[in-house]
Design an enzyme around this catalytic site. Structure first.
Site, mmCIF file in Angstrom:
data_model
loop_
_atom_site.group_PDB
_atom_site.id
_atom_site.type_symbol
_atom_site.label_atom_id
_atom_site.label_comp_id
_atom_site.label_asym_id
_atom_site.label_seq_id
_atom_site.Cartn_x
_atom_site.Cartn_y
_atom_site.Cartn_z
ATOM 1 N N TYR A 203 -1.070 -2.237 -10.191
ATOM 2 C CA TYR A 203 -2.398 -2.651 -9.726
ATOM 3 C C TYR A 203 -3.161 -3.320 -10.870
ATOM 4 O O TYR A 203 -3.741 -4.394 -10.698
ATOM 5 C CB TYR A 203 -3.153 -1.418 -9.236
ATOM 6 C CG TYR A 203 -4.583 -1.661 -8.819
ATOM 7 C CD1 TYR A 203 -4.882 -2.224 -7.584
ATOM 8 C CD2 TYR A 203 -5.648 -1.299 -9.654
ATOM 9 C CE1 TYR A 203 -6.202 -2.421 -7.191
ATOM 10 C CE2 TYR A 203 -6.958 -1.492 -9.275
ATOM 11 C CZ TYR A 203 -7.233 -2.055 -8.037
ATOM 12 O OH TYR A 203 -8.538 -2.257 -7.650
ATOM 13 N N LYS B 11 -4.729 -7.165 -11.301
ATOM 14 C CA LYS B 11 -6.135 -7.427 -11.595
ATOM 15 C C LYS B 11 -6.297 -8.180 -12.921
ATOM 16 O O LYS B 11 -7.224 -8.990 -13.076
ATOM 17 C CB LYS B 11 -6.923 -6.126 -11.608
ATOM 18 C CG LYS B 11 -7.000 -5.441 -10.240
ATOM 19 C CD LYS B 11 -7.643 -6.344 -9.194
ATOM 20 C CE LYS B 11 -7.876 -5.604 -7.881
ATOM 21 N NZ LYS B 11 -8.575 -6.421 -6.865
#
Length: 267
Positions: free
Chosen positions: A154, A158
């Site tokens: 994740y 990002k």
């Protein structure tokens, strides 16, 4: 006093709850027409009904290019412009160490968190912003700024989104501004694993002593969409209550300080 976004139109992806819904409500309160997207039409329309009369809900999964294009077309038909895009839709099906993930989770994470912002940006630039200007705001995360043992994949998506924000700002200026926000732990369903069963402990490690609320992040999004931020582009605004500062100094009373001083411990 004129609302700062009066006459402008925003699309917010992933807006059925959490940060997306709060951002849509904040943009609407600032005077904008707002289009809220969600995976289903029912969820999008239900969310829009809570925002106000200038809000429209449209079912469009973040990675579905056909539905995304239809959403942009309908926005243009209904409101006549797309001045603001908030790429908020995100996912994290890959909690845990990076090398424990499979390709399916990798692909879903990067499709939603990185490809979708590229695709939606392409569509709104072609439909309106290239000729008329606008503001694009990407929802990143502080997970994209430093490693985390359980949020690695994740965080990588990002981090890539933060770089993409800089790249698009360089490519699309001067007419189009592109910025990102990087929230810390916020009271959302996506982040529940990080706070739900131990909120006091999490809050205690944050200098401002609370986890974030969606409205905290929404206020930053409204700022980046508004003319008051017209000389800001390519930036990532961290909203984390000081979380990245790490463990905070324990509370020390004035009496404690005086006692230490009198004992010759002050340096």
């Amino acid at each position: 006093m004129t609302a700062p976004l009066e006459g402008r139109t925003a699309i917010v992806t992933g807006a059925s709850r959490g940060i997306g819904l709060a951002a849509a409500a904040g943009l609407h309160a600032a005077g904008a027409n707002v289009v809220l997207t969600a995976r289903t039409r029912e969820a999008a329309e239900a969310a829009a009904s809570t925002v106000g009369e200038r809000a429209l809900g449209i079912g469009a999964h973040a990675t579905d290019q056909t539905r995304a294009r239809a959403c942009v077309d309908r926005t243009m038909e209904t409101f006549g412009s797309v001045d603001i895009l908030v790429n908020n839709a995100g996912t994290n099906p890959a909690y845990g160490r990076v090398l424990s993930q499979d390709h399916a989770r990798f692909a879903k994470t990067f499709d939603v968190n990185l490809w979708a912002p590229v695709m939606w940006s392409q569509l709104v630039v072609e439909a309106w912003m290239q000729a008329n200007g606008g503001s694009i705001i990407n929802t990143a995360s502080i997970s994209g700024l430093a490693p985390d043992p359980d949020l690695g994949l994740y965080g990588a998506s990002k981090a890539a989104l933060i770089f993409l924000t800089q790249q698009l700002a360089a490519e699309l200026g001067p007419g189009i501004r592109v910025n990102a926000i990087a929230p810390g732990v916020v009271r959302t369903r996506l982040a529940e694993l990080l706070w739900k069963d131990h909120e006091p402990e999490v809050a205690g490690r944050i200098p401002l002593k609370r986890i974030g609320e969606p409205e905290d992040v929404a206020a930053a999004i409204v700022f980046l969409a508004a003319p008051s931020s017209s000389w800001i582009t390519g930036e990532t605004l961290v909203i984390d209550g000081g979380q990245r500062l790490g463990a905070t100094i324990p509370d020390v009373t004035a009496a404690d300080f005086r006692a230490g001083d009198s004992a010759g411990d002050r340096t």
